[in-house]
Design an enzyme around this catalytic site. Sequence first.
Site, PDB file in Angstrom:
ATOM      1  N   ASN A  11       0.868  -1.171   0.000  1.00 14.51           N
ATOM      2  CA  ASN A  11       0.000   0.000   0.000  1.00 14.51           C
ATOM      3  C   ASN A  11       0.910   1.228   0.000  1.00 14.51           C
ATOM      4  OD1 ASN A  11      -1.774   2.074   0.574  1.00 14.51           O
ATOM      5  ND2 ASN A  11      -2.270   1.370   2.645  1.00 14.51           N
ATOM      6  N   TRP A  12       1.020   1.858  -1.164  1.00 17.65           N
ATOM      7  CA  TRP A  12       1.950   2.987  -1.294  1.00 17.65           C
ATOM      8  C   TRP A  12       1.411   4.255  -0.626  1.00 17.65           C
ATOM      9  CZ3 TRP A  12       4.137   2.897  -7.036  1.00 17.65           C
ATOM     10  CH2 TRP A  12       4.858   1.713  -7.226  1.00 17.65           C
ATOM     11  N   GLU A 101      -6.631   4.750   8.098  1.00 15.63           N
ATOM     12  CA  GLU A 101      -6.418   6.174   7.764  1.00 15.63           C
ATOM     13  C   GLU A 101      -7.663   6.769   7.114  1.00 15.63           C
ATOM     14  OE1 GLU A 101      -2.735   5.547   5.657  1.00 15.63           O
ATOM     15  OE2 GLU A 101      -1.739   5.115   7.569  1.00 15.63           O
ATOM     16  N   GLU A 169      -5.142  -4.829  10.916  1.00 13.66           N
ATOM     17  CA  GLU A 169      -4.113  -3.805  11.049  1.00 13.66           C
ATOM     18  C   GLU A 169      -4.363  -3.002  12.327  1.00 13.66           C
ATOM     19  OE1 GLU A 169      -2.214  -2.803   7.000  1.00 13.66           O
ATOM     20  OE2 GLU A 169      -3.926  -1.494   7.281  1.00 13.66           O
ATOM     21  N   GLY A 234       2.865  -1.053   4.312  1.00 12.96           N
ATOM     22  CA  GLY A 234       2.877   0.359   3.930  1.00 12.96           C
ATOM     23  C   GLY A 234       4.291   0.809   3.613  1.00 12.96           C
ATOM     24  N   GLY A 235       4.930   1.465   4.587  1.00 11.93           N
ATOM     25  CA  GLY A 235       6.245   2.077   4.374  1.00 11.93           C
ATOM     26  C   GLY A 235       7.268   1.184   3.707  1.00 11.93           C
TER      27      GLY A 235
END
Length: 251
Positions: A11-12, A101, A169, A234-235
């Site tokens: 997930n960018w 988010e 998550e 993610g990161g």
Amino acid sequence: MDMMRKLVAGNWKMNGTRADGVALARDLAGRYAGLTDPSFDMLICPPATLLAPVGEAIAKSGLALGGQDCHPEDSGAFTGDISATMLGDIGARFVIVGHSERRQNHGESDHEVAAKAGAAHRAGLTAIVCIGETLEQRDGGEALAVCSRQLAGSIPSTATAANTVIAYEPVWAIGTGRAATADDVSQVHDHLRADIASRIADASAVRLLYGGSVKAANAGELMQVANVDGALVGGASLKADEFWGIAKHCG
Ligand code: PGA
């Protein structure tokens, strides 16, 4: 795509220009296409602006493309939104819905998340439905109850093992560098597996991903936990070596 193979999904988020996004996608596509018999599935979810060029960069590599969100409706006067139909039209096969988010920054409710997942199903996409407790809820001993409640509210009646992936998550683990422990993940994933049995017919075949500060260094331990069928990253998905290092633990 083999449903019971592990899925490693990147997930960018709101990162990447055309130049660096395409370079990263090409790098990963080359590595994946070079595997003679891939033992895991890999998915990239770039920001909407990069869906087309990233889709081109990974064409025929075996990598899948996904969106990060979709609107509950198929089309209409919804300025700034993107529908699941549009994602499918550009080559996406997955869409993340209900990421924490989005829940936090855009006030998305379980009901809305379920509607988005339903839209994904209508468009022929697999919905990756995200759930997870906050630190306050965990400290209050409510983690399992919160996950159950979110799951019950966020999964539409159209869900099957083929069109739905669940991502656990914990909010406190996302982007914090503090991943959940294998014990935490084990407890929640066992609970979720039992929970979905009453909602999805082929529950044992639903992929349950863990997400939150997954990196190459902790993926080995986390991906070995029973009922963990992959990772939502993610990161660490923004660096080819790191993401590939995670993927190697999913084989
Ligand atoms: P992180 O994000 O890997 O940067 O913690 C995970 C996610 O939000 O999906």
